[in-house]
Scaffold this motif. Structure first.
Motif, PDB file in Angstrom:
ATOM      1  N   SER A  22      81.895  17.775   0.950  1.00 32.15           N
ATOM      2  CA  SER A  22      81.922  19.039   1.698  1.00 32.15           C
ATOM      3  C   SER A  22      83.283  19.273   2.356  1.00 32.15           C
ATOM      4  O   SER A  22      83.743  20.415   2.439  1.00 32.15           O
ATOM      5  CB  SER A  22      80.805  19.094   2.739  1.00 32.15           C
ATOM      6  N   SER A  23      83.958  18.215   2.803  1.00 34.47           N
ATOM      7  CA  SER A  23      85.273  18.410   3.423  1.00 34.47           C
ATOM      8  C   SER A  23      86.316  18.799   2.374  1.00 34.47           C
ATOM      9  O   SER A  23      87.225  19.576   2.665  1.00 34.47           O
ATOM     10  CB  SER A  23      85.724  17.178   4.200  1.00 34.47           C
TER      11      SER A  23
ATOM     12  N   ASP B 115      87.814  14.532   5.430  1.00 34.46           N
ATOM     13  CA  ASP B 115      87.493  13.113   5.596  1.00 34.46           C
ATOM     14  C   ASP B 115      87.187  12.439   4.266  1.00 34.46           C
ATOM     15  O   ASP B 115      86.742  11.307   4.230  1.00 34.46           O
ATOM     16  CB  ASP B 115      86.328  12.934   6.577  1.00 34.46           C
TER      17      ASP B 115
ATOM     18  N   SER C  96      84.891  13.433   2.148  1.00 34.23           N
ATOM     19  CA  SER C  96      83.549  13.777   1.681  1.00 34.23           C
ATOM     20  C   SER C  96      83.623  15.012   0.782  1.00 34.23           C
ATOM     21  O   SER C  96      84.591  15.772   0.816  1.00 34.23           O
ATOM     22  CB  SER C  96      82.619  14.048   2.862  1.00 34.23           C
TER      23      SER C  96
ATOM     24  N   TYR D  71      85.938  15.422  16.638  1.00 36.95           N
ATOM     25  CA  TYR D  71      85.948  16.687  17.373  1.00 36.95           C
ATOM     26  C   TYR D  71      87.190  16.813  18.249  1.00 36.95           C
ATOM     27  O   TYR D  71      87.938  17.791  18.159  1.00 36.95           O
ATOM     28  CB  TYR D  71      84.683  16.831  18.227  1.00 36.95           C
TER      29      TYR D  71
ATOM     30  N   SER E  34      76.775  18.574  15.064  1.00 34.43           N
ATOM     31  CA  SER E  34      77.871  18.120  14.221  1.00 34.43           C
ATOM     32  C   SER E  34      79.204  18.564  14.814  1.00 34.43           C
ATOM     33  O   SER E  34      79.253  19.356  15.752  1.00 34.43           O
ATOM     34  CB  SER E  34      77.709  18.690  12.815  1.00 34.43           C
ATOM     35  N   VAL E  35      80.269  18.078  14.220  1.00 32.98           N
ATOM     36  CA  VAL E  35      81.611  18.485  14.648  1.00 32.98           C
ATOM     37  C   VAL E  35      81.757  19.992  14.454  1.00 32.98           C
ATOM     38  O   VAL E  35      82.280  20.694  15.325  1.00 32.98           O
ATOM     39  CB  VAL E  35      82.692  17.719  13.856  1.00 32.98           C
TER      40      VAL E  35
ATOM     41  N   HIS F  11      72.988  14.540  12.922  1.00 32.65           N
ATOM     42  CA  HIS F  11      73.724  15.685  13.465  1.00 32.65           C
ATOM     43  C   HIS F  11      72.828  16.884  13.700  1.00 32.65           C
ATOM     44  O   HIS F  11      73.186  17.790  14.452  1.00 32.65           O
ATOM     45  CB  HIS F  11      74.881  16.051  12.543  1.00 32.65           C
TER      46      HIS F  11
ATOM     47  N   SER G 192      78.270  18.974   7.865  1.00 36.25           N
ATOM     48  CA  SER G 192      77.852  17.575   7.935  1.00 36.25           C
ATOM     49  C   SER G 192      76.588  17.369   7.113  1.00 36.25           C
ATOM     50  O   SER G 192      75.701  18.222   7.080  1.00 36.25           O
ATOM     51  CB  SER G 192      77.582  17.178   9.379  1.00 36.25           C
ATOM     52  N   THR G 193      76.508  16.223   6.469  1.00 36.90           N
ATOM     53  CA  THR G 193      75.319  15.881   5.689  1.00 36.90           C
ATOM     54  C   THR G 193      74.501  14.800   6.375  1.00 36.90           C
ATOM     55  O   THR G 193      73.502  14.352   5.842  1.00 36.90           O
ATOM     56  CB  THR G 193      75.716  15.402   4.276  1.00 36.90           C
ATOM     57  N   LYS G 194      74.914  14.392   7.563  1.00 35.04           N
ATOM     58  CA  LYS G 194      74.213  13.327   8.285  1.00 35.04           C
ATOM     59  C   LYS G 194      73.000  13.883   9.017  1.00 35.04           C
ATOM     60  O   LYS G 194      73.090  14.894   9.721  1.00 35.04           O
ATOM     61  CB  LYS G 194      75.149  12.642   9.271  1.00 35.04           C
TER      62      LYS G 194
END
Length: 147
Positions: A21-22, A17, A19, A100, A130-131, A125, A120-122
């Motif tokens: 991490s992605s 996405d 980000s 997802y 998270s997804v 979540h 996820s960093t949110k």
């Protein structure tokens, strides 16, 4: 289901996405694909806005398409810079939807052997899941969540 005559994963799906991490997850998945001689499918699910009118929806669709185009360009440029990308069979898939459900649909359609996703960093979540956690709980593929 076990298949005779196969050794290792043939298709690895990685959710991206844009980000940090992605992108680490995509790099990790690329390394797996290179070592296992697997096909790598990088998947971007364009977020859909369910709130607002037709004008807001059209703007969100255009924004999602613009993000997908930019993300694919970044990935192509990174792959061209890296000598390690040679020999990796990869493709970029983008479609609108929920992250997802979109990843599940693509992984099922391609008969993926593994799914790789960034953590996820949110903060929300941690409560709602998270997804990555939802993919792990589905138990359909081995899922690697990259920090």
């Amino acid at each position: 289901m076990f298949e005779l005559g196969t050794d290792g994963p043939s298709v690895i799906v990685a959710g991206v996405d844009g980000s940090e991490s992605s992108m680490r997850a995509a790099a990790y998945a690329a390394g797996l694909a290179r070592r296992q001689n697997s096909r790598l499918v990088l998947v971007f699910i364009q977020p859909m806005n369910t709130i607002g009118g037709a004008a807001t929806g059209a703007a969100m669709v255009q924004l999602g398409q613009d993000l997908a185009t930019d993300l694919e360009r970044q990935i192509r440029e990174a792959a061209e810079r890296l000598d390690a990308a040679e020999g990796i069979r990869w493709e970029f898939v983008s479609q609108p939807g929920d992250a997802y459900n979109g990843l599940v649909e693509v992984a099922d359609r391609l008969r993926a052997d593994a799914v790789v996703i960034g953590a996820s960093t949110k903060a929300g979540h941690r409560l709602l899941g998270s997804v990555g956690v939802r993919l792990v709980k589905s138990g359909r593929w081995p899922v690697t969540v990259v920090p």
